[in-house]
Scaffold this motif. Sequence first.
Motif, PDB file in Angstrom:
ATOM      1  N   GLY A 293       0.636  -1.225   0.060  1.00 35.03           N
ATOM      2  CA  GLY A 293       0.439   0.096  -0.005  1.00 35.03           C
ATOM      3  C   GLY A 293       0.781   1.383  -0.167  1.00 35.03           C
ATOM      4  O   GLY A 293       1.562   1.397  -0.677  1.00 35.03           O
ATOM      5  N   THR A 294       0.627   2.224   0.372  1.00 33.53           N
ATOM      6  CA  THR A 294       1.128   3.880   0.288  1.00 33.53           C
ATOM      7  C   THR A 294       1.526   4.247   2.057  1.00 33.53           C
ATOM      8  O   THR A 294       1.360   5.565   2.083  1.00 33.53           O
ATOM      9  N   SER A 295       1.711   3.860   2.599  1.00 34.75           N
ATOM     10  CA  SER A 295       1.832   3.401   3.869  1.00 34.75           C
ATOM     11  C   SER A 295       2.702   2.391   4.552  1.00 34.75           C
ATOM     12  O   SER A 295       2.142   1.443   4.310  1.00 34.75           O
ATOM     13  N   PRO A 309     -10.218  -4.416   1.263  1.00 35.47           N
ATOM     14  CA  PRO A 309     -11.135  -3.834   2.186  1.00 35.47           C
ATOM     15  C   PRO A 309     -12.798  -4.064   2.625  1.00 35.47           C
ATOM     16  O   PRO A 309     -12.686  -4.056   3.338  1.00 35.47           O
ATOM     17  N   SER A 310     -12.723  -4.738   1.939  1.00 33.06           N
ATOM     18  CA  SER A 310     -14.474  -5.713   1.884  1.00 33.06           C
ATOM     19  C   SER A 310     -14.043  -6.555   3.564  1.00 33.06           C
ATOM     20  O   SER A 310     -15.740  -6.748   4.289  1.00 33.06           O
ATOM     21  N   GLN A 311     -13.217  -6.677   4.129  1.00 37.43           N
ATOM     22  CA  GLN A 311     -13.752  -7.744   5.390  1.00 37.43           C
ATOM     23  C   GLN A 311     -13.769  -7.033   6.282  1.00 37.43           C
ATOM     24  O   GLN A 311     -12.885  -6.995   7.639  1.00 37.43           O
ATOM     25  N   ILE A 312     -12.872  -5.664   5.938  1.00 43.45           N
ATOM     26  CA  ILE A 312     -12.612  -4.227   6.990  1.00 43.45           C
ATOM     27  C   ILE A 312     -13.916  -4.067   7.754  1.00 43.45           C
ATOM     28  O   ILE A 312     -14.492  -3.340   6.342  1.00 43.45           O
ATOM     29  N   THR A 313     -14.242  -3.100   9.251  1.00 41.21           N
ATOM     30  CA  THR A 313     -15.270  -2.657   9.486  1.00 41.21           C
ATOM     31  C   THR A 313     -15.183  -1.554  10.339  1.00 41.21           C
ATOM     32  O   THR A 313     -16.146  -0.369   9.419  1.00 41.21           O
ATOM     33  N   MET A 321      -7.666   1.716   2.641  1.00 40.76           N
ATOM     34  CA  MET A 321      -6.944   0.189   2.492  1.00 40.76           C
ATOM     35  C   MET A 321      -7.523   0.681   0.395  1.00 40.76           C
ATOM     36  O   MET A 321      -6.641   0.581  -0.196  1.00 40.76           O
ATOM     37  N   GLU A 322      -8.882   1.331   0.385  1.00 39.87           N
ATOM     38  CA  GLU A 322      -9.367   0.863  -0.794  1.00 39.87           C
ATOM     39  C   GLU A 322      -8.960   2.130  -1.325  1.00 39.87           C
ATOM     40  O   GLU A 322      -8.377   2.001  -3.206  1.00 39.87           O
ATOM     41  N   HIS A 323      -8.778   3.373  -1.406  1.00 39.95           N
ATOM     42  CA  HIS A 323      -7.284   4.027  -1.756  1.00 39.95           C
ATOM     43  C   HIS A 323      -6.441   3.976  -1.946  1.00 39.95           C
ATOM     44  O   HIS A 323      -5.660   3.987  -3.541  1.00 39.95           O
ATOM     45  N   ALA A 324      -5.720   3.764  -0.921  1.00 38.74           N
ATOM     46  CA  ALA A 324      -4.619   2.934  -1.637  1.00 38.74           C
ATOM     47  C   ALA A 324      -4.282   1.802  -2.360  1.00 38.74           C
ATOM     48  O   ALA A 324      -3.726   2.077  -3.378  1.00 38.74           O
ATOM     49  N   LEU A 325      -5.296   0.959  -2.587  1.00 39.18           N
ATOM     50  CA  LEU A 325      -5.221  -0.059  -3.529  1.00 39.18           C
ATOM     51  C   LEU A 325      -5.818   0.095  -4.984  1.00 39.18           C
ATOM     52  O   LEU A 325      -4.728   0.424  -6.000  1.00 39.18           O
ATOM     53  N   GLU A 326      -6.456   0.874  -4.976  1.00 35.94           N
ATOM     54  CA  GLU A 326      -6.746   2.103  -6.536  1.00 35.94           C
ATOM     55  C   GLU A 326      -5.278   2.166  -7.144  1.00 35.94           C
ATOM     56  O   GLU A 326      -4.724   2.634  -7.944  1.00 35.94           O
ATOM     57  N   TYR A 327      -4.783   3.875  -5.662  1.00 35.87           N
ATOM     58  CA  TYR A 327      -3.397   4.217  -6.374  1.00 35.87           C
ATOM     59  C   TYR A 327      -2.627   3.168  -6.843  1.00 35.87           C
ATOM     60  O   TYR A 327      -1.836   3.129  -7.652  1.00 35.87           O
ATOM     61  N   MET A 328      -2.604   1.974  -6.133  1.00 31.14           N
ATOM     62  CA  MET A 328      -1.167   1.114  -6.092  1.00 31.14           C
ATOM     63  C   MET A 328      -1.476  -0.141  -7.779  1.00 31.14           C
ATOM     64  O   MET A 328      -0.700  -0.664  -8.148  1.00 31.14           O
ATOM     65  N   GLY A 329      -3.267  -0.028  -7.960  1.00 30.25           N
ATOM     66  CA  GLY A 329      -3.796  -0.804  -9.260  1.00 30.25           C
ATOM     67  C   GLY A 329      -3.321  -2.462  -8.521  1.00 30.25           C
ATOM     68  O   GLY A 329      -2.295  -3.141  -9.624  1.00 30.25           O
ATOM     69  N   LEU A 330      -3.712  -2.070  -7.895  1.00 30.17           N
ATOM     70  CA  LEU A 330      -3.466  -3.348  -6.890  1.00 30.17           C
ATOM     71  C   LEU A 330      -5.096  -4.263  -6.875  1.00 30.17           C
ATOM     72  O   LEU A 330      -6.269  -3.520  -6.483  1.00 30.17           O
TER      73      LEU A 330
END
Lengths: 469, 212
Positions: A293-295, A309-313, A321-330
């Motif tokens: 991710g980005t941290s 991310p859907s597993q995170i409450t 997490m969604e933002h990081a995955l989008e940025y990372m292209g994963l």
Amino acid sequence: MQTLYDKLWQSHVVHQESDKPDGMALVYIDRHLVHEVTSPQAFEGLKLAGRAPWRRDSILAVADHNVPTTGRSHGISDPVSRLQVETLDQNCEELDITEFKMNDLRQGIVHVIGPEQGATLPGMTVVCGDSHTSTHGAFACLAFGIGTSEVEHVLATQCLLIKKAKSMQVVVEGELGHGITAKDIALAIIGKIGTAGGTGYAIEFAGGTIRALSMEGRMTLCNMAIEAGARAGMIAVDNITIEYIKGRPFAPRGDQWENAVAYWRTLKSDPDAIFDRVVILDAAQIKPQVTWGTSPEMVTTVDGKVPDPSQITDVVKRHDMEHALEYMGLVPNMPITDICPDKIFIGSCTNSRIEDLRAAADVLKGKHIAANIKLALVVPGSGLVKHQAEQEGLDKIFREAGFEWREPGCSMCLAMNDDRLSSGERCASTSNRNFEGRQGPGGRTHLVSPAMAAAAAVAGHFVDVREIY
Amino acid sequence: MEKFYSCKGLVAPLDRANVDTDAIIPKQFLKSIKRSGFGPNLFDEWRYLDHGEPGMDSAQRKLNPEFILNLPRYRGAQILLARANFGCGSSREHAPWALQDYGFRVIIAPSFADIFFNNCFKIGLLPIVLDANNVDRLFREVLATEGYRLVVNLEEQSVTTPSGESFFFDIDPFRKHSLLNGLDEIGLTLQHADRIKAFEARHRAAQPWLFT
């Protein structure tokens, strides 16, 4: 009964501003490391106020962030970078401050050259306008990064007004597995306590695993303390510390050496010292780490998967997490070993010392980078590291493997010079921060150890270094 | 340092945790040898659609219409509402300089990174820690109410909402005193010059190798 941190703190308090133990204290600074990015405004402020440096011989300066890693004989082509480096040169000349200039063999990353020169000694307070100053804590120093106003404050007064932090002990016991390094320990700790886990604390790393690390490994670990939120990381003195320092240019000699060593040996926490927080890790459980991710806390093991991310409450956490995955292209649940880097960076104040280069070269020997790797860089931490590596023939191994062998500096850790990622490019990097845009706008960083970066270069995707080496 | 007493300001919400100093002011702008002029490049990569470099005229650049600070309702904001671990990463004071130069005087978050937090006080930018639940509530209120303003009173250590509800915040007494009076910390420390010299003499006698 005192912790190492208590001892370092107490031996440097000039004056306690408030009668409360957690109040501001005036603390004396032994070593002030200076680089070109965070010092020009401090020198300017000093001049405008008509002040002079309190103690010139405490200062060691070097340009590292902006310097090019190729074609140095032509100087610095970017005029903005050049002005910043020239400003440092000029300030050091005017004020008679020791500086290793760009073409000096001793030039390098400020956190590599301090220890290399013996300018970082046990028991010191060490500051620099750079957050990775925590690196020097490997020598049982109280070492931490400061802002430019504080750089000026130290220049003018040799002191800082600071508050004592809380104490955290991170204990690592047991034997590290084959191919597992200090970088993996650091990332595993950050994965466990989070990037803010150490906020407000000074961390002491302890335990048998830490005792078994070389000074290079200890520096890697303390370097990353700031990525866990702690301004300072530190490790007690032992024979490994003393052996490393012996004979270095700024180290004490003769009678002074014996006296210094006798004092340095007291620089450890008392057996029954109490810490505000204790974190324990089992070295045998630590696997090669890769950030996704980005941290730096967005990290997993090489045999793991990109989290879902859907597993995170927790809403904020899920969103990040969604933002990081989008940025990372994963995409969620993708195996880490399916991630393919475009570039490889071996360097930075975290992992550019001789041992790091040896570890990467061991993996690369007789092999070649994969066809999908556009660029693989090795940027030694200093001119002396580069020289030593060349003596050992490591440069040949890197070159034959398809790596470029560069001049020392911060380089692609933060991409202030020309070494950077293009938008969307992915990098296996031995540096310390995977923040958005850190290695170039739109660039995607995966933090790993030098051996893991080398293994990824050969395979063309992340791979468990233990399987190929 | 600028004096700080109180501030009644428009609030802008930045709903992300772990906002790092590379995001606050990207590295290419750190090449400046000046202390001012960083405001136009605050959050540069989020704020503009193109890639920014030093020397570009920011007025000619295309703004990212989706970035929160670009929404007309948050123009002129003086208070930044943020999430946990704001300002993590590097020690660059350029980050607080950029926030201040943009017009922010106060940052409210559940937690801050240590070096960033410390740097803010040095320039008269006030970082306020409120507990996460209260920060959550402020986020909801700001998003629901256009023109939402908070009153920050340093003397009383309070943050007051438009409905009159107040939250108390903690601050070190010395830092409060310095902010309220805009004190020059170096000047204050130099008042202890004799103490520093005496300490230095003792330190030199005990560890002469530090002074060669």
